[in-house]
Design a protein around this motif. Sequence first.
Motif, PDB file in Angstrom:
ATOM      1  N   TRP A  46       0.809  -1.223   0.000  1.00  0.00           N
ATOM      2  CA  TRP A  46       0.000   0.000   0.000  1.00  0.00           C
ATOM      3  C   TRP A  46       0.841   1.271   0.000  1.00  0.00           C
ATOM      4  O   TRP A  46       0.438   2.275  -0.561  1.00  0.00           O
ATOM      5  N   TRP A  47       2.026   1.235   0.577  1.00  0.00           N
ATOM      6  CA  TRP A  47       2.899   2.408   0.474  1.00  0.00           C
ATOM      7  C   TRP A  47       3.300   2.647  -0.989  1.00  0.00           C
ATOM      8  O   TRP A  47       3.321   3.789  -1.468  1.00  0.00           O
ATOM      9  N   TYR A  48       3.601   1.566  -1.685  1.00  0.00           N
ATOM     10  CA  TYR A  48       4.020   1.704  -3.082  1.00  0.00           C
ATOM     11  C   TYR A  48       2.848   2.093  -3.983  1.00  0.00           C
ATOM     12  O   TYR A  48       2.952   3.026  -4.801  1.00  0.00           O
ATOM     13  N   VAL A  49       1.720   1.411  -3.820  1.00  0.00           N
ATOM     14  CA  VAL A  49       0.556   1.679  -4.673  1.00  0.00           C
ATOM     15  C   VAL A  49       0.054   3.106  -4.487  1.00  0.00           C
ATOM     16  O   VAL A  49      -0.230   3.819  -5.467  1.00  0.00           O
ATOM     17  N   ARG A  55      -1.001  10.958   1.461  1.00  0.00           N
ATOM     18  CA  ARG A  55      -0.528   9.590   1.312  1.00  0.00           C
ATOM     19  C   ARG A  55       0.127   9.107   2.599  1.00  0.00           C
ATOM     20  O   ARG A  55      -0.141   7.992   3.079  1.00  0.00           O
ATOM     21  N   ASN A  56       0.985   9.945   3.191  1.00  0.00           N
ATOM     22  CA  ASN A  56       1.655   9.559   4.420  1.00  0.00           C
ATOM     23  C   ASN A  56       0.664   9.341   5.560  1.00  0.00           C
ATOM     24  O   ASN A  56       0.788   8.389   6.335  1.00  0.00           O
ATOM     25  N   ILE A  57      -0.321  10.221   5.681  1.00  0.00           N
ATOM     26  CA  ILE A  57      -1.307  10.084   6.758  1.00  0.00           C
ATOM     27  C   ILE A  57      -2.074   8.773   6.604  1.00  0.00           C
ATOM     28  O   ILE A  57      -2.252   8.021   7.565  1.00  0.00           O
ATOM     29  N   VAL A  58      -2.543   8.495   5.383  1.00  0.00           N
ATOM     30  CA  VAL A  58      -3.327   7.287   5.135  1.00  0.00           C
ATOM     31  C   VAL A  58      -2.491   6.029   5.389  1.00  0.00           C
ATOM     32  O   VAL A  58      -2.935   5.091   6.070  1.00  0.00           O
ATOM     33  N   CYS A  59      -1.282   5.996   4.866  1.00  0.00           N
ATOM     34  CA  CYS A  59      -0.435   4.802   5.007  1.00  0.00           C
ATOM     35  C   CYS A  59      -0.012   4.574   6.456  1.00  0.00           C
ATOM     36  O   CYS A  59      -0.004   3.436   6.942  1.00  0.00           O
ATOM     37  N   ILE A  60       0.333   5.652   7.142  1.00  0.00           N
ATOM     38  CA  ILE A  60       0.738   5.515   8.542  1.00  0.00           C
ATOM     39  C   ILE A  60      -0.444   5.055   9.390  1.00  0.00           C
ATOM     40  O   ILE A  60      -0.296   4.226  10.296  1.00  0.00           O
ATOM     41  N   MET A  61      -1.635   5.589   9.093  1.00  0.00           N
ATOM     42  CA  MET A  61      -2.821   5.148   9.819  1.00  0.00           C
ATOM     43  C   MET A  61      -3.053   3.647   9.606  1.00  0.00           C
ATOM     44  O   MET A  61      -3.354   2.906  10.549  1.00  0.00           O
ATOM     45  N   LEU A  62      -2.895   3.172   8.360  1.00  0.00           N
ATOM     46  CA  LEU A  62      -3.058   1.746   8.073  1.00  0.00           C
ATOM     47  C   LEU A  62      -2.031   0.908   8.834  1.00  0.00           C
ATOM     48  O   LEU A  62      -2.351  -0.161   9.364  1.00  0.00           O
TER      49      LEU A  62
END
Length: 369
Positions: free
Chosen positions: A65-68, A81-88
């Motif tokens: 998901w970080w790459y996509v 992107r960072n907020i969403v990925c870190i939350m995941l």
Amino acid sequence: MYAPQSLQDTLFLMFYSGIGMLALLASIYLGLRRSNAIEPSVNPPKALRQWTAVFFITAAMSHVWWYVFGIYWLAKDRLIRNIVCIMLDHITLVPLAMALLLRMLQDRQRKIWPWAVTQVIVIGPAAIGIAIHNEIGLDLMHTCQIGIIMIFIIYFIYALVKYSSWLNENYADLDHKEVWQSLLFAIALFIIYQAYATNPGDMAREYLSQINTVIIIFFLLWRVETLQELEVKEEGGKETTYATISTTISTNIGTMLQARCEATQIYLQHDLTLAQLGETIGTNRTYLSQYFSQQGITYNAYVNRLRIAHFERLYRENVAANRTFTAQQLAHDCGFRSYSTFAAAFKLFNGQNVSSWMRCQTPDSQNMQ
């Protein structure tokens, strides 16, 4: 993948993809293989193996998901992107790491779901950051997560103390490395999380983050395949309480220990537990534990003292017969699987290490390895 240049760095992308694939393969290995490759003789806790497999596959998904998100979605909005990925990562990897740590403690099944529920808290700060398009969302998530992790570590230390007491009361053949190693791993995860959460996006930290992932994968694989499953079955499948042991029962237990443990040398059996000893002599583990408590000793102390006395007898017999031997071999024959456990117990009871004791017995022992 904090750094925007990481998506253009071919070498890093290859390394990043390789780590994700390593995590996936580790998950498949733990999920499909029924025996250990690292330590075939060990039968690890099934729950720990399963949780670790889930953790690995989630770590692989995190790489995806970080790459996509960086390439195909939110590619131009690095903050969101960072907020969403870190939350995941927070709502998946963090509670799974907590689950792994709790499953390393085998005295009882501790609840995992409350710690998973706490991760819902980080969704609020993430939503705020997305709504106002501000890095305050990242800061709030980090602050919430630090608080949750600190509370968990305090609880984990408390649980480790309980676990250590349980091991001491029920097993005499362990070096208890799983206690301090579990704590060390928890602290290391916290430090790694700090480095991850405060990553400013430079490539050096990007590579370091992936190296840390490799270390975690190999440590967990080693831990899963070397941690022996421990189980103490209670009467009737549940814990039973008894009144304070009477003087008559205490005397009988002492007599039975002499006749059915010391005389038969059952203490030489590897992995002998308190429950097994109680069953062998004709009582239950609760009465036996109370007996040791009345004598001012622990089960560990009782069994290890017998094993060390046996070691001393074997040592003198071998020296007298001029046989070749090693202290490690004798320790194993006396019921100790781990030489480090034997060495620690020997020094505790004799006030000196094994080598010093052997030198004091006879000059010939200086030639023993």
